[in-house]
Design a protein around this motif. Sequence first.
Motif, short mmCIF file in Angstrom:
data_model
loop_
_atom_site.label_atom_id
_atom_site.label_comp_id
_atom_site.label_asym_id
_atom_site.label_seq_id
_atom_site.Cartn_x
_atom_site.Cartn_y
_atom_site.Cartn_z
N TRP A 247 -11.79 -13.50 73.45
CA TRP A 247 -13.18 -13.56 73.04
C TRP A 247 -13.52 -14.95 72.50
CZ3 TRP A 247 -16.16 -14.49 68.75
CH2 TRP A 247 -17.51 -14.16 68.89
N GLU B 294 -21.45 -9.43 73.70
CA GLU B 294 -21.01 -8.61 72.57
C GLU B 294 -21.42 -9.19 71.21
OE1 GLU B 294 -16.79 -7.93 72.87
OE2 GLU B 294 -16.91 -7.72 75.04
N LYS C 184 -21.28 -9.11 65.39
CA LYS C 184 -20.38 -8.71 66.46
C LYS C 184 -19.72 -7.42 66.02
CE LYS C 184 -16.54 -10.18 69.37
NZ LYS C 184 -15.80 -8.96 69.34
#
Length: 95
Positions: free
Chosen positions: A7, A48, A68
């Motif tokens: 991520w 996200e 998040k």
Amino acid sequence: MKSADEWKQEFASVFFHSILTDLALIEDDLSDFEIKQLVLRALQKVPEMDVEWGEADRFGKSTLLIKKGQSLLVVESTALINTIRVLWSEYLANR
């Protein structure tokens, strides 16, 4: 679900690519407002994650609110805005 490292890598890639793409379309100096718009648009492209500028009277005029999942990150972005402005001014002066 992505790992934290995956991520982070995606975040950095999307953020910097977006900033550089948008800057390539600009030929003049940038105001703080324009830089804030570039940063916001770049961060809103990260999957996200929800991003918005915090209310100036509650958080200050350069505070990003980044959500998040269940986590909320409050980021004072004056240093980022100043860095982009200085680097962009130097770039324009040297082209």
